[in-house]
Scaffold this active site. Structure first.
Site, mmCIF file in Angstrom:
data_model
loop_
_atom_site.group_PDB
_atom_site.id
_atom_site.type_symbol
_atom_site.label_atom_id
_atom_site.label_comp_id
_atom_site.label_asym_id
_atom_site.label_seq_id
_atom_site.Cartn_x
_atom_site.Cartn_y
_atom_site.Cartn_z
ATOM 1 N N HIS A 181 -4.631 -5.691 5.876
ATOM 2 C CA HIS A 181 -5.572 -4.853 6.977
ATOM 3 C C HIS A 181 -4.668 -5.735 8.026
ATOM 4 O O HIS A 181 -4.519 -4.880 9.182
ATOM 5 C CB HIS A 181 -6.878 -5.160 6.972
ATOM 6 C CG HIS A 181 -7.238 -4.474 5.702
ATOM 7 N ND1 HIS A 181 -7.571 -5.216 4.620
ATOM 8 C CD2 HIS A 181 -7.899 -3.388 5.666
ATOM 9 C CE1 HIS A 181 -8.262 -4.129 3.535
ATOM 10 N NE2 HIS A 181 -8.400 -3.217 4.148
ATOM 11 N N ASP A 252 -1.773 2.931 0.235
ATOM 12 C CA ASP A 252 -3.079 2.472 0.975
ATOM 13 C C ASP A 252 -3.004 3.093 2.216
ATOM 14 O O ASP A 252 -2.022 3.703 2.629
ATOM 15 C CB ASP A 252 -3.078 0.950 0.843
ATOM 16 C CG ASP A 252 -4.574 0.198 0.894
ATOM 17 O OD1 ASP A 252 -5.406 0.914 1.378
ATOM 18 O OD2 ASP A 252 -4.266 -0.766 0.357
#
EC number: 3.2.1.52
Length: 348
Positions: A181, A252
């Site tokens: 992230h 993702d």
């Protein structure tokens, strides 16, 4: 209008006019929901009904509802344990753990389906090496066969409530400390090492009929210079050809820091789709979503469309009220409620 290859998010608990316009774009094929989109089961059911009514065929609605710290919908939903807890139970009583994994999958899917959500991005197939803070207790276990056994049981539970399973994060995110992230993630192991450990749950799940896989934003330089979600070697040669996976491949979130090395949001989407993803996610960045809708040119193949359509599963349960009258659900939810975070089931 057919579905497109993009899965986007929305701002709040109701659709805005901006949301409606964005989701009506032909490039959009799905919506991912977050905690900010949830207030109650009734509100969620109304929201998903409105999203589904926007288009025909209807948009695919997804969420990350794994259990433990990754459970977007909480109040009014059963509290699901972290998957590591099932692994700890498995160390003492494998049969009981497999049963509870199936029950957890059933409860998870039944509640989501009752509120109009098509699928959850679960189960996590990463191995718990004790390295990754972002994976951590989301993983079932360190041993690949234990992960595979529990994940297959959970998938059986999902399927019994009409929901497809999505294994993640291919080919394995558990051996690195980096959080994709916020940073670039590199796993320096050889393919042989990954194959004999991390790929085992994916191979087992594929053989058992896994419908979807989400690729990791992790670079494995011994195999390819590109991270798995942008790598045709990983997605087409290894996943499709070598492992024989015929289901839907999701990226993702393309907004993650580990994906930003691949240029603009449009370039990221193009590279992920060219590498072999069927559907790509863009989350928590409305400006990027609008940029992508205005600049991406992509012909969604009939094969990709068919794979995405297979992720819908079946809507066999039409409301929470109906669900709470079903003996099977009540029994399963009761069993799951008796698991505590220490991994102790009162039935052990």
């Amino acid at each position: 209008m057919s579905l497109g290859p993009l899965m986007l998010d929305i701002a709040g608990t109701e659709l805005t006019e901006t949301d409606r316009v964005r989701l009506s774009h032909p490039l959009v094929g799905g919506v991912i929901l977050f905690a900010r989109n949830y207030a109650s089961p009734a509100q969620l059911a109304g929201l998903t009904a409105e999203i589904h009514a926007l288009r025909y065929p209807s948009l695919l609605i997804a969420v990350d509802q794994e259990g433990g710290r990754v459970q977007r919908f909480r109040d009014g939903f059963a509290r699901l344990p972290p998957m590591r807890v099932l692994g700890e139970i498995c160390d003492r009583n494998p049969d009981r753990a497999h049963h509870l994994a199936s029950q957890a999958g059933y409860v998870l899917a039944a509640e989501l389906k009752a509120c109009g959500v098509d699928l959850s991005f679960t189960p996590v197939l990463d191995l718990d090496y004790g390295q990754s803070c972002v994976i951590g207790d989301r993983a079932f276990h360190r041993e690949p066969q234990v992960v595979a056994d529990l994940a297959c049981a959970l998938m059986n539970g999902l399927q019994s409530a009409g929901m497809a399973a999505v294994g993640k994060h291919f080919p394995g995110h558990g051996a690195i400390r980096a959080d994709t992230h916020v940073e670039t993630a590199i796993d320096t192991r050889s393919y042989t090492d990954i194959e004999k450990e991390d790929l085992i749950p994916f191979r087992r799940m594929i053989d058992a009929g896994l419908s979807g896989i989400m690729a990791a934003h992790v670079i494995y330089p011994a195999i390819d210079q590109h991270s798995a979600g942008f790598s045709s070697r990983w997605l087409q040669r290894i996943l499709r050809h070598d492992l024989g996976f015929e289901g839907c491949i999701f990226s993702d979130d393309l907004g993650m820091q580990a994906a930003r090395n691949y240029g603009s949001i449009t370039r990221r989407a193009e590279q992920a789709l060219q590498a072999g993803c069927d559907m790509v996610l863009v989350c928590n960045d409305a400006d990027a979503a609008d940029e992508l809708l205005g600049s991406l040119h992509w012909e969604f193949s009939a094969a990709s469309l068919a794979r995405v359509e297979c992720m819908r599963g079946q809507h066999m349960i039409h409301s929470m009220a109906q669900l709470h009258e079903m003996e099977r659900f009540l029994q399963a939810a009761d069993e799951i409620s008796k698991i505590d975070p220490a991994g102790i089931s009162v039935s052990l």
